[in-house]
Write a protein that holds these residues in place. Structure first.
Motif, PDB file in Angstrom:
ATOM      1  N   LEU A  29      -3.904   1.621  -6.720  1.00  0.00           N
ATOM      2  CA  LEU A  29      -2.820   1.691  -5.746  1.00  0.00           C
ATOM      3  C   LEU A  29      -3.417   1.703  -4.341  1.00  0.00           C
ATOM      4  N   SER A  30      -2.857   0.918  -3.447  1.00  0.00           N
ATOM      5  CA  SER A  30      -3.292   0.913  -2.061  1.00  0.00           C
ATOM      6  C   SER A  30      -2.501   1.945  -1.267  1.00  0.00           C
ATOM      7  N   GLU A  31      -2.973   2.214  -0.066  1.00  0.00           N
ATOM      8  CA  GLU A  31      -2.266   3.172   0.788  1.00  0.00           C
ATOM      9  C   GLU A  31      -0.881   2.661   1.159  1.00  0.00           C
ATOM     10  N   GLU A  32      -0.737   1.337   1.331  1.00  0.00           N
ATOM     11  CA  GLU A  32       0.577   0.792   1.646  1.00  0.00           C
ATOM     12  C   GLU A  32       1.559   1.000   0.505  1.00  0.00           C
ATOM     13  N   GLN A  33       1.098   0.823  -0.730  1.00  0.00           N
ATOM     14  CA  GLN A  33       1.988   1.005  -1.877  1.00  0.00           C
ATOM     15  C   GLN A  33       2.424   2.456  -2.018  1.00  0.00           C
ATOM     16  N   VAL A  34       1.497   3.389  -1.838  1.00  0.00           N
ATOM     17  CA  VAL A  34       1.861   4.802  -1.929  1.00  0.00           C
ATOM     18  C   VAL A  34       2.819   5.182  -0.808  1.00  0.00           C
ATOM     19  N   ALA A  35       2.549   4.687   0.404  1.00  0.00           N
ATOM     20  CA  ALA A  35       3.418   5.002   1.531  1.00  0.00           C
ATOM     21  C   ALA A  35       4.821   4.449   1.312  1.00  0.00           C
ATOM     22  N   ALA A  36       4.921   3.229   0.764  1.00  0.00           N
ATOM     23  CA  ALA A  36       6.247   2.657   0.517  1.00  0.00           C
ATOM     24  C   ALA A  36       6.981   3.404  -0.588  1.00  0.00           C
ATOM     25  N   ALA A  37       6.252   3.875  -1.608  1.00  0.00           N
ATOM     26  CA  ALA A  37       6.909   4.587  -2.710  1.00  0.00           C
ATOM     27  C   ALA A  37       7.395   5.972  -2.286  1.00  0.00           C
ATOM     28  N   VAL A  38       6.627   6.652  -1.436  1.00  0.00           N
ATOM     29  CA  VAL A  38       6.992   8.006  -1.018  1.00  0.00           C
ATOM     30  C   VAL A  38       7.943   7.982   0.171  1.00  0.00           C
ATOM     31  N   GLY A  39       7.837   6.914   1.017  1.00  0.00           N
ATOM     32  CA  GLY A  39       8.696   6.832   2.178  1.00  0.00           C
ATOM     33  C   GLY A  39       8.051   7.336   3.444  1.00  0.00           C
ATOM     34  N   VAL A  40       6.725   7.142   3.586  1.00  0.00           N
ATOM     35  CA  VAL A  40       6.003   7.561   4.785  1.00  0.00           C
ATOM     36  C   VAL A  40       5.173   6.381   5.266  1.00  0.00           C
ATOM     37  N   THR A  41       4.336   6.629   6.247  1.00  0.00           N
ATOM     38  CA  THR A  41       3.470   5.590   6.786  1.00  0.00           C
ATOM     39  C   THR A  41       2.072   5.703   6.189  1.00  0.00           C
ATOM     40  N   ARG A  42       1.253   4.677   6.466  1.00  0.00           N
ATOM     41  CA  ARG A  42      -0.125   4.688   5.975  1.00  0.00           C
ATOM     42  C   ARG A  42      -0.917   5.838   6.588  1.00  0.00           C
ATOM     43  N   ALA A  43      -0.648   6.143   7.859  1.00  0.00           N
ATOM     44  CA  ALA A  43      -1.367   7.238   8.510  1.00  0.00           C
ATOM     45  C   ALA A  43      -1.095   8.571   7.821  1.00  0.00           C
ATOM     46  N   THR A  44       0.133   8.757   7.325  1.00  0.00           N
ATOM     47  CA  THR A  44       0.456  10.004   6.628  1.00  0.00           C
ATOM     48  C   THR A  44      -0.307  10.103   5.312  1.00  0.00           C
ATOM     49  N   VAL A  45      -0.354   9.010   4.555  1.00  0.00           N
ATOM     50  CA  VAL A  45      -1.091   9.013   3.287  1.00  0.00           C
ATOM     51  C   VAL A  45      -2.571   9.280   3.540  1.00  0.00           C
ATOM     52  N   ARG A  46      -3.108   8.692   4.596  1.00  0.00           N
ATOM     53  CA  ARG A  46      -4.522   8.911   4.908  1.00  0.00           C
ATOM     54  C   ARG A  46      -4.775  10.364   5.308  1.00  0.00           C
ATOM     55  N   SER A  47      -3.850  10.954   6.046  1.00  0.00           N
ATOM     56  CA  SER A  47      -4.031  12.356   6.425  1.00  0.00           C
ATOM     57  C   SER A  47      -3.935  13.276   5.214  1.00  0.00           C
ATOM     58  N   TRP A  48      -3.120  12.897   4.225  1.00  0.00           N
ATOM     59  CA  TRP A  48      -3.074  13.689   2.987  1.00  0.00           C
ATOM     60  C   TRP A  48      -4.397  13.613   2.243  1.00  0.00           C
ATOM     61  N   GLU A  49      -5.013  12.430   2.233  1.00  0.00           N
ATOM     62  CA  GLU A  49      -6.252  12.253   1.477  1.00  0.00           C
ATOM     63  C   GLU A  49      -7.470  12.794   2.214  1.00  0.00           C
ATOM     64  N   THR A  50      -7.376  12.999   3.497  1.00  0.00           N
ATOM     65  CA  THR A  50      -8.478  13.606   4.248  1.00  0.00           C
ATOM     66  C   THR A  50      -8.322  15.112   4.404  1.00  0.00           C
ATOM     67  N   GLY A  51      -7.196  15.652   4.005  1.00  0.00           N
ATOM     68  CA  GLY A  51      -7.001  17.095   4.055  1.00  0.00           C
ATOM     69  C   GLY A  51      -6.476  17.625   5.361  1.00  0.00           C
ATOM     70  N   ARG A  52      -6.104  16.756   6.303  1.00  0.00           N
ATOM     71  CA  ARG A  52      -5.586  17.243   7.569  1.00  0.00           C
ATOM     72  C   ARG A  52      -4.159  17.770   7.442  1.00  0.00           C
ATOM     73  N   THR A  53      -3.366  17.160   6.579  1.00  0.00           N
ATOM     74  CA  THR A  53      -2.007  17.631   6.326  1.00  0.00           C
ATOM     75  C   THR A  53      -1.754  17.604   4.824  1.00  0.00           C
ATOM     76  N   SER A  54      -0.594  18.113   4.435  1.00  0.00           N
ATOM     77  CA  SER A  54      -0.223  18.149   3.020  1.00  0.00           C
ATOM     78  C   SER A  54       1.265  17.849   2.905  1.00  0.00           C
ATOM     79  N   PRO A  55       1.684  17.082   1.893  1.00  0.00           N
ATOM     80  CA  PRO A  55       3.116  16.758   1.761  1.00  0.00           C
ATOM     81  C   PRO A  55       3.941  17.989   1.417  1.00  0.00           C
ATOM     82  N   ARG A  56       5.218  17.910   1.729  1.00  0.00           N
ATOM     83  CA  ARG A  56       6.127  19.020   1.491  1.00  0.00           C
ATOM     84  C   ARG A  56       7.421  18.508   0.888  1.00  0.00           C
ATOM     85  N   GLY A  57       8.090  19.392   0.158  1.00  0.00           N
ATOM     86  CA  GLY A  57       9.422  19.117  -0.352  1.00  0.00           C
ATOM     87  C   GLY A  57       9.459  17.964  -1.338  1.00  0.00           C
TER      88      GLY A  57
END
Length: 432
Positions: A29-57
């Motif tokens: 899965l690419s970052e674009e595919q995950v972002a489209a499935a969850v409903g966020v941007t690529r930058a958000t997915v990258r921040s989740w994978e680098t540990g800067r932020t974490s998804p909620r709800g």
């Protein structure tokens, strides 16, 4: 217990940031595919994978379900072991091998290459600055977007930067280094400064796009490189010839070797050995394939090594890359490269230029409307056949009968009809 605490307790547990990325790559899965499935941007997915932020709800549940390991892909598979294996010491990889028949082996090789790229980028100052910037403007904007979507359950403790403040921070951290890089790329100090300022003016003009980009510094760097390497600068008298080379023999040899390289090879060498990008990122930024970028890099290194004996005597490509990195950095720092304008002046210049182009566009449209109206007003409304040109006709017989009276004849005829006849009576007609 507050509502946010209850939601966090009921939310599914997520693995570590590195494990999140590994699980996503294991499922191809690419970052674009995950972002489209969850409903966020690529930058958000990258921040989740680098540990800067974490998804909620709801997004946390969708993301956890999306990267959850399947029954046939436990975390102790050989692909996972290969994916987390230490990176090879060689910075220049060998030519790409033949693709493996199994998809899992392909994913493991890709994960190993990206892991090596991450380790190399972590050792450079530019990526450290990028991570620090990511925790301010970009991540703050993403947290604000997610907080509004989830009903504002959590708030960020740090003060969110305004667009102007985020731009100024990006400019202050990257502009001086970009000017030195552009100088190594062109050999012209004034052009290097102009390229960086034009790139940042374009970035401020497209700031909504740049602010959510995965690598804002890379976006500006690519724009600056493209402007600096434009062939149209040869027509400008100020940039027709490069500046005077350094006086030190070693730096002069490196300077001449860089300028003798073709532009594409010079840019590849600067990005890989100077900036510190890995090979896939260098290929992506130069718009070339990875094997083509590797070939350009090896050719450029061989050409530079002919001018620098100590570079040719390096025992391994890793030491050669480190030596070349130090030499490029020393050359850029030794020269007196002009300091770019303040960030406020760059933003003002971008706004003035945008305002000028807007007024020019409005004036052009108004002129077009006026010309169209004038054309419609003066255009004929019906068809008028053209008049044939006059031609001399011969062979026609002269006209018979009385000829046309002249002006004198007409005057005489009129006087005879109006005046009474005087003379002998025998000549005056009488009525009977």
């Amino acid at each position: 217990m507050t509502r946010s605490t209850t939601d966090e307790a009921a939310a599914p547990q997520l693995p570590s940031p590195k494990e999140r990325r590994r699980l996503r790559e294991a499922k191809s899965l690419s970052e674009e595919q995950v972002a489209a499935a969850v409903g966020v941007t690529r930058a958000t997915v990258r921040s989740w994978e680098t540990g800067r932020t974490s998804p909620r709800g709801r997004k946390r549940a969708l993301y956890a379900k999306l990267i959850a390991p399947g029954p046939k892909a436990p975390t102790t598979t050989p692909s996972a072991v290969v994916a987390v294996a230490p990176a090879p010491p060689e910075p220049l990889p060998a030519p790409p091998p033949e693709p493996a028949p199994e998809a899992r082996a392909t994913v493991a090789v890709q994960a190993q290459a990206e892991s090596a790229a991450e380790d190399k980028r972590a050792s450079t100052a530019e990526i450290a600055a990028e991570d620090k910037r990511g925790s301010t403007a970009e991540i703050a904007a993403e947290d604000k977007q997610e907080g509004g979507a989830e009903g504002g359950a959590e708030t960020v403790g740090e003060r969110r930067l305004s667009p102007a403040e985020a731009f100024d921070e990006l400019y202050a951290r990257t502009a001086p280094a970009l000017v030195r890089q552009a100088y190594l790329l062109t050999g012209r100090r004034a052009l290097a400064r102009e390229s960086v300022e034009r790139a940042f003016q374009l970035a401020w003009h497209r700031w909504p796009e740049v602010a959510v980009d995965r690598d804002p510094a890379g976006w500006v760097r690519a724009a600056a490189y493209e402007y600096a390497m434009s062939p149209w600068h040869r027509l400008r008298r100020a940039h027709r010839h490069p500046d005077a080379p350094p006086t030190e023999p070693g730096k002069r040899a490196l300077f001449d070797a860089l300028l003798d390289l073709p532009p594409a090879y010079r840019r590849t060498l600067l990005l890989y050995d100077g900036v510190g990008l890995d090979l896939p990122e260098t290929a992506a930024e130069t718009e070339a394939s990875t094997p083509a970028a590797a070939g350009r890099l090896m050719t450029a290194r061989a050409a530079v090594a002919e001018r620098l004996p100590e570079l040719a005597a390096a025992p391994s490509p890793a030491e050669q890359s480190a030596l070349l990195h130090d030499r490029l950095g020393g050359l850029a720092r030794a020269e007196h490269v002009p300091v770019p304008q303040p960030a406020r002046a760059v933003r003002t210049g971008s706004e003035d230029k945008a305002r000028l182009w807007t007024r020019a566009a409005i004036a052009g449209v108004a002129l077009l409307i006026a010309v169209t109206g004038l054309t419609l007003h003066t255009a004929p409304t019906h068809y008028e056949p053209p008049i044939a040109p006059a031609e001399r006709v011969g062979g026609v017989p002269p006209r018979g009968g009385p000829q046309q009276l002249t002006v004198q004849d007409l005057q005489l005829q009129k006087s005879l009809r109006e005046q009474l006849a005087h003379g002998p009576e025998r000549l005056v007609p009488q009525l009977r």
